[in-house]
Design a protein around this motif. Structure first.
Motif, PDB file in Angstrom:
ATOM      1  N   SER A 146       0.823  -1.197   0.000  1.00 51.11           N
ATOM      2  CA  SER A 146       0.000   0.000   0.000  1.00 51.11           C
ATOM      3  C   SER A 146       0.864   1.258   0.000  1.00 51.11           C
ATOM      4  N   TYR A 147       0.231   2.351  -0.411  1.00 51.65           N
ATOM      5  CA  TYR A 147       0.913   3.648  -0.444  1.00 51.65           C
ATOM      6  C   TYR A 147       1.307   4.087   0.965  1.00 51.65           C
ATOM      7  N   ASP A 156      -5.114   8.281   2.657  1.00 53.85           N
ATOM      8  CA  ASP A 156      -4.812   7.421   1.507  1.00 53.85           C
ATOM      9  C   ASP A 156      -4.538   5.976   1.924  1.00 53.85           C
ATOM     10  N   LYS A 157      -5.051   5.573   3.078  1.00 53.83           N
ATOM     11  CA  LYS A 157      -4.691   4.244   3.596  1.00 53.83           C
ATOM     12  C   LYS A 157      -5.225   3.098   2.741  1.00 53.83           C
ATOM     13  N   THR A 175      -0.536  -0.560  -3.820  1.00 52.40           N
ATOM     14  CA  THR A 175       0.500  -0.346  -4.839  1.00 52.40           C
ATOM     15  C   THR A 175       0.545  -1.463  -5.875  1.00 52.40           C
ATOM     16  N   GLN A 176      -0.076  -2.583  -5.589  1.00 48.72           N
ATOM     17  CA  GLN A 176      -0.206  -3.626  -6.610  1.00 48.72           C
ATOM     18  C   GLN A 176      -1.354  -4.547  -6.236  1.00 48.72           C
ATOM     19  N   CYS A 177      -1.954  -5.110  -7.265  1.00 49.12           N
ATOM     20  CA  CYS A 177      -3.035  -6.070  -7.052  1.00 49.12           C
ATOM     21  C   CYS A 177      -3.087  -7.013  -8.235  1.00 49.12           C
TER      22      CYS A 177
END
Length: 283
Positions: A133-134, A154-155, A159-161
């Motif tokens: 995550s960011y 922004d929780k 960042t990828q999925c």
């Protein structure tokens, strides 16, 4: 070795019309997974279902957990290109493979795995996964502190999925360990962790008597705290888990005070009283 004891629950929550989460539970093969779909109605649930199906098929063919997750990424992209679901749909995943006394947890995204170890003072909760995550990137870089993570605006940005068009090759993270006595591994979507903090999760697990009770209590707490998202929880028990006579009694004794020894004493007193009444009645 007999299949591990486990229990899985899922709920759409109070605010969603559908459930984009799904889970895979195959105790006989030592495989469990939670997939949290993204993309809205008729998209997120399609992506998570593809992840579940692909992991199921890949495990039956003897593929590694990492390879199965990478394959699920390609399967979601392929399905979207053929009109199954929608372009841009995606899913997170966290999966557990248990083989004898060894376990492996692999994940992509922000669905989590925790290790719970019962101890004399109650227990210890350890987060096995690190969110993709960011906010986790900000924390790792020192830009924010740990106390800012849970309330950062922004929780929920990951960042990828699985299925991301921006990530042709996903990076699957993995941790491995050995089971110890009196341990559970908890797999969950962020519908749980967004509503219930780690301290509360630990408290609930400390009071639970078995995987079924633990998963149901966690789900209830997430719903009571708002239930803003889909919620999926799996609790898997160590193959080395042992139960004393008192522990076995806990499984069938209804709770009165929530304290085992007090409840046990109350029921013992009630049984003794009933026996005395029966004795005097039959004299």
């Amino acid at each position: 070795m007999p299949p591990l004891q486990s229990h899985s629950v899922t709920d759409k929550g109070h605010y969603r019309d559908n459930n984009e989460d799904c889970f895979l539970s195959k105790p006989e093969e030592g495989l469990w997974a939670v997939a949290d779909g993204m993309g809205g109605h008729e998209a997120g649930e399609v992506a998570s279902a593809i992840v579940r199906r692909t992991l199921d098929e890949a495990s039956s063919r003897g593929r590694t957990l990492e390879n199965a997750i990478v394959t699920s990424h390609k399967a979601v992209l392929k399905a979207a290109s053929k009109g199954e679901g929608v372009s841009g749909m995606g899913s997170t995943v966290v999966a557990l493979n248990s083989d004898d006394n060894d376990y492996q947890v692999s994940w992509v995204g922000d669905s989590r795995a925790y290790l719970w170890t019962e101890e004399r003072d109650g227990g210890r909760l350890e987060q096995l996964t690190v969110d993709h995550s960011y906010v986790q990137m900000l924390l790792a870089s020192g830009a924010i502190g740990a106390d800012e993570v849970d309330h950062h605006p922004d929780k929920n940005i990951i960042t990828q999925c699985i299925g991301s068009l921006d990530t042709p090759q996903i990076k699957v993270d993995t941790v491995r360990g050995q089971w110890q006595k009196q341990q559970w591994i908890i797999l969950c979507s962020d519908g749980l962790t967004d509503e219930v903090d780690n301290a509360s999760i630990a408290q609930i697990l400390c009071q639970a008597r078995n995987p079924r009770e633990a998963s149901q209590a966690l789900l209830k707490q997430a719903l009571d705290n708002g239930g803003h998202d889909n919620i999926t929880i799996q609790v898997i028990e160590s193959p080395l888990f042992s139960r004393s006579l008192l522990y076995k009694l806990r499984d069938w004794l209804p709770r009165i005070t929530g304290h085992d020894w007090i409840d046990f004493s109350l029921y013992s007193l009630a049984l003794c009283s009933a026996a005395l009444i029966g004795y005097w009645t039959l004299r």
